[in-house]
Design an enzyme around this catalytic site. Structure first.
Site, PDB file in Angstrom:
ATOM      1  N   GLU A   1       0.785  -1.251   0.000  1.00 53.54           N
ATOM      2  CA  GLU A   1       0.000   0.000   0.000  1.00 53.54           C
ATOM      3  C   GLU A   1       0.812   1.294   0.000  1.00 53.54           C
ATOM      4  O   GLU A   1       0.259   2.366   0.219  1.00 53.54           O
ATOM      5  CB  GLU A   1      -1.011   0.012   1.165  1.00 53.54           C
ATOM      6  CG  GLU A   1      -2.020  -1.113   1.074  1.00 53.54           C
ATOM      7  CD  GLU A   1      -3.142  -1.090   2.099  1.00 53.54           C
ATOM      8  OE1 GLU A   1      -4.165  -1.744   1.845  1.00 53.54           O
ATOM      9  OE2 GLU A   1      -2.992  -0.430   3.149  1.00 53.54           O
TER      10      GLU A   1
ATOM     11  N   GLU B   1      -7.063  -7.542  -1.585  1.00 53.30           N
ATOM     12  CA  GLU B   1      -7.480  -7.328  -0.188  1.00 53.30           C
ATOM     13  C   GLU B   1      -8.912  -6.816  -0.184  1.00 53.30           C
ATOM     14  O   GLU B   1      -9.237  -5.903  -0.936  1.00 53.30           O
ATOM     15  CB  GLU B   1      -6.620  -6.265   0.514  1.00 53.30           C
ATOM     16  CG  GLU B   1      -5.327  -6.739   1.105  1.00 53.30           C
ATOM     17  CD  GLU B   1      -4.707  -5.692   2.045  1.00 53.30           C
ATOM     18  OE1 GLU B   1      -5.469  -4.914   2.682  1.00 53.30           O
ATOM     19  OE2 GLU B   1      -3.478  -5.650   2.137  1.00 53.30           O
TER      20      GLU B   1
END
Length: 879
Positions: free
Chosen positions: A457, A554
């Site tokens: 991320e 995710e």
């Protein structure tokens, strides 16, 4: 006999057996606190927290509020020491090394009071030359510095500009500046885990003594040659040659089952030397490839590599070799902007089904082979084929990857950087480069690893400006990002491993991110790469809120672990949803309320007069909600694999967040701490099934798609049934004609307007009826039975309180639960408390009077023990 050979024989001792000696320093050590007021025995591998707990000096660190109570442990500077004797004559060896496979984390090392080195990276292997310092009797000391204080010092010393974030959100009750220390990032806290910054020797430590030369490491890569259509093997060995003169000899590589044996001559110059061998696999042998779970066998071949060197020196290594190819396909798609993002294994496109892996415990010495096998077997038992080893934890232990190879679990392997920006001073970069090179060398021989990921991320963090960086300063951080992940990590991966793809971040736009200068303006673009997606405020039963992306790596929803899991780390006063303990355990801001909001969309909140029962009912409902939310979302991704709608689609991966838990707390996991299956994990067994019918509504029409992960077409029939909530007899049932379910596709099987469907089933409304459906071949079920709710469960008409009984009997190692119900029962949950094991199914919709469920115990148990612990809940029990 030439003099050189005589000399080598003398150095070697009597023969090949004396080529090297190794002494493990595992086991018993002494540990003392910074001021010396506390001294205790400890184990290696291990950490200070574990030692204190084992001696009864602290309670279970996971009990109640102990993560706060025991903060002092990680703020102290501890020392590990050991006195030991060398069981062989040390003077007869040319070189003696002290090797640490893993030190956690910042330490000065002294041998016989002489400083021999320092450590500052949990993920590196350290080797120290102690030839001139070692004696027959020795004292070894590791003086640790508090990782919390070290990280703060490093941050303070970085004066040129700010490297965010400073600290985790307050709700996580964590420590600051974790991005300045090369240590498990989540050990300073995360939104699913506690802050336990450990200190200790967390992996093997040993002394190695040798003459002439020594094999430091050995790794290999199977490579398929498209031109010759044959397999080759690249073997890389690293030697430390301590002989003053070159050493020559032969290497014999043998893979008997593939009728492959090759001999090579080598000459090793003094110093550190790399030997690269290229082995051609016999073209007449049939090489069986390694396949992911559900797609074929995990065939491996035993290989031996024998180095026969001057002076009778003989070194033999054996390993298991697996053959497989992996490609990440990013190419244009007809009718869509952007590029595909999917994996081909052995030339076959495979939909990645699975989850994300976090460290299995805050204290790695508790993570046994048995625990790893239990958790990974549970992934396979839920029809998963992939786990992403997430970048805020650790590079897992060797056993983890060995089990993934054996079980057919593909691994998406992140490097350990997550949700932060990082410094790029030379010392930090040098440490990272050594770390990355070591981990690639250690892991690249595993077929299970199919991709390296640079970070978790961080592309999104930078480009979506999570840290509120001023636009005028953004270039500094973009430059740092490129330096760390592209010019260092990527460069090392490309040089050292040509057998699998590398992506810089997750989520990323892949090739498009590269095109945009390594960072995309919108890393969440559904037309490229992978996405992460979370939405806790919108109704999860509405599939239209989910991204029709190429790959979703995710996504997820929280739930609470079962009461039997929480009970072990709490006391009676903690057992309510809004207790201080419940708020303390929730590390995601607003998480407890978000769960109630999602429950409230479709279910009644419990209102029992008994507060403990209300707490248990609420826990149950969070698991129902989580299971149902992730089911709806995953089924949307699976049915999107073969279609493009408004330019979006061709989804080829669904990895929900997260598989396992690090402690007993609310989280996104489907397996509780210790391995107990939540309702979500039982649902995953269904929604990841190789053949699956998926039902959904759009504008009052009801659709059923058939989804296949099979390699060949199959003929099947779809049966659709409608039940009323108040009867155990189906109201109506219809079957389609036999159709061909295409291999590796998602296709529309059925479409009907909901009013028409209800109309032909007599007296039925959305509120009074439920639809179930399944695929069969020759009256044999080939898919799970799926169902579709036509209304929220808090609006149902005719749903009665079900009285469910179970008769338990034993068949071999398995227990049979024969169930009987008085009424249709949604979300039937069978629980046997803390007895370890799993059911064949759970959390199911019971529409027939009787049913049989099996229980597979993980440890020996008895019928009477199960009867005493057994409890059954269904939805109406919470009313």
């Amino acid at each position: 006999m030439p003099l050189r050979l005589l000399l080598l024989l003398a150095l070697c001792g009597a023969g090949p057996t004396a080529a090297a000696r190794s002494l493990s320093l595992r086991g018993s050590w002494r540990i003392r606190s910074g001021n010396g007021s506390l001294e205790l025995p400890g184990r290696v591998p291990g950490c200070v927290h574990s030692a204190l707990f084992q001696r009864g000096l602290i309670q279970d660190p996971y009990y109640r509020f102990n993560d706060l109570k025991y903060r002092w442990i990680s703020l102290d500077n501890w020392t590990y020491s050991k006195k030991f004797q060398i069981p062989f004559n040390i003077s007869k060896w040319q070189k003696v090394n002290l090797i640490f496979e893993g030190v956690d984390t910042v330490a000065k090392i002294l041998l016989n009071s002489v400083p021999i080195g320092k450590t500052d990276n949990m993920f590196k292997r350290y080797s120290f030359d102690i030839t001139t310092v070692v004696r027959n009797v020795n004292s070894l000391e590791l003086r640790f510095q508090s990782p919390v204080l070290y990280a703060a010092q490093r941050s303070k010393a970085h004066t040129s500009y700010w490297v965010p974030p400073d600290c985790p959100p307050p709700v996580q009750k964590g420590q600051c500046h974790v991005n300045f220390i090369r240590k498990e990032q989540s050990s300073f806290s995360w939104d699913w885990g506690p802050s336990f910054p450990t200190q200790g020797i967390w992996k093997d430590v040993r002394i190695e003594a040798y003459n002439i030369c020594h094999l430091n490491f050995f790794t290999f890569s199977p490579i398929y040659d498209n031109h010759t259509q044959g397999w080759n093997l690249e073997i890389e060995s690293s030697f430390d040659v301590v002989s003053p003169k070159p050493i020559s000899g032969q290497v014999i590589v043998a893979i008997p089952k593939l009728q492959t044996q090759q001999m090579y001559s080598i000459e090793l110059q003094p110093g550190e030397r790399i030997v690269e061998l290229f082995v051609k696999i016999n073209k007449n042998a049939t090489v069986e490839t390694w396949w992911p779970h559900g797609h074929g066998n995990q065939t491996g071949y035993n290989m031996t590599v024998l180095f026969k060197l001057d002076g009778g020196l003989s070194i033999e290594k054996s390993a298991k070799v697996y053959f497989r190819t992996v490609e990440l396909i990013e190419e244009s798609i007809e009718g869509s902007q952007g590029l595909s993002f999917y994996f081909k294994i052995n030339g076959l496109p495979i939909f990645l089904k699975g989850s994300n892996w976090i460290p299995a415990d805050s204290f790695q010495d508790r993570v046994t082979s048995d625990l790893l096998r239990l958790l990974l077997q549970s992934a396979v038992d839920a029809n998963m084929n992939t786990l992403r080893v997430w970048g805020g934890g650790i590079y897992e232990q060797d056993e983890f990857y060995r089990l993934c190879d054996e079980l057919g679990i593909m691994v998406w392997q992140d490097f350990m950087f997550a949700c932060a920006l990082y410094p790029t001073d030379q010392g930090f970069l040098d440490s990272v480069r050594t770390e990355v090179a070591h981990q690639i060398r250690r892991l690249k021989s595993h077929p299970s690893i199919i991709i390296w990921g640079g970070n978790n991320e961080n592309e999104a963090a930078l480009m979506m400006n999570w840290f509120n960086i001023h636009t005028s300063e953004l270039h500094t951080y973009i430059n740092d990002y490129v330096v760390l992940y592209v010019k260092n990590i990527r460069q090392i991966v490309l040089a050292r491993d040509k057998t699998r793809p590398f992506i810089i971040s997750s989520p990323t736009n892949g090739a498009e991110s590269i095109e945009e200068g390594w960072l995309s303006a919108n890393p969440y673009d559904k037309n490229f790469g992978d996405v992460h997606f979370y939405d806790y405020s919108n109704d999860c039963w509405n599939w239209k809120i989910f991204p029709k992306a190429r790959f979703v790596s995710e996504y997820g929803y929280q739930s609470w672990p079962s009461f039997s899991t929480l009970e072990k780390v709490s006391s009676e006063k903690d057992w309510s949803y809004n207790s201080e303990f419940s708020l303390h355990r929730q590390h995601h801001a607003g998480g407890n309320n978000e769960m109630l909001l999602q429950i409230g969309f479709h279910f009644k909140l419990p209102k029992n007069t008994d507060p403990l029962q209300t707490f248990k009912d609420t826990i149950y409902l969070t698991q129902v909600m989580q299971a149902q939310c992730v089911k709806v979302e995953t089924e949307f991704y699976r049915r999107s694999r073969s279609e493009i709608v408004d330019g979006k689609g061709h989804t080829m991966g669904a990895l929900y967040w997260q598989l396992n838990d690090i402690w007993q707390a609310p989280s996104w996991a489907s397996l509780e701490y210790g391995g107990k299956w939540k309702m979500l994990h039982y649902f995953a067994r269904h929604f990841f099934a190789p053949l699956l019918p998926v039902g959904f509504e759009d504008q009052d029409a009801f659709f059923i798609y058939g989804v296949s992960d099979l390699h060949s077409d199959c003929k099947a029939t779809l049966t659709v049934r409608v039940h009323t909530w108040n009867s155990l007899e189906p109201l109506c049932s219809s079957e389609t004609e036999r159709f061909v379910m295409e291999a590796g596709k998602a296709i529309l099987l059925y479409k009907e307007q909901v009013p028409a469907l209800l109309g032909r089933c007599g007296n039925c409304t959305r509120q009074s009826c439920v639809v179930s459906f399944y695929l069969s071949t020759d009256n044999q079920l080939v898919s799970p039975t799926n169902h579709h709710f036509l209304s929220s469960l808090n609006e149902t008409v005719g749903l009665q309180k079900a009285h469910i009984t179970a008769n338990i009997s034993q068949q071999g190692d398995t227990f049979v639960f024969d169930l009987e119900t008085s009424a249709v029962a949604p979300f039937v949950w069978l629980d046997v408390g803390s007895i370890p094991g799993r059911f064949s199914d759970n959390g199911f919709l019971m529409t027939e009077k009787t049913g049989t469920i099996l229980f597979y115990p993980w440890k020996p148990t008895s019928k009477s023990e199960l009867e005493q612990s057994f409890h059954v809940t269904s939805l109406t029990d919470t009313y």
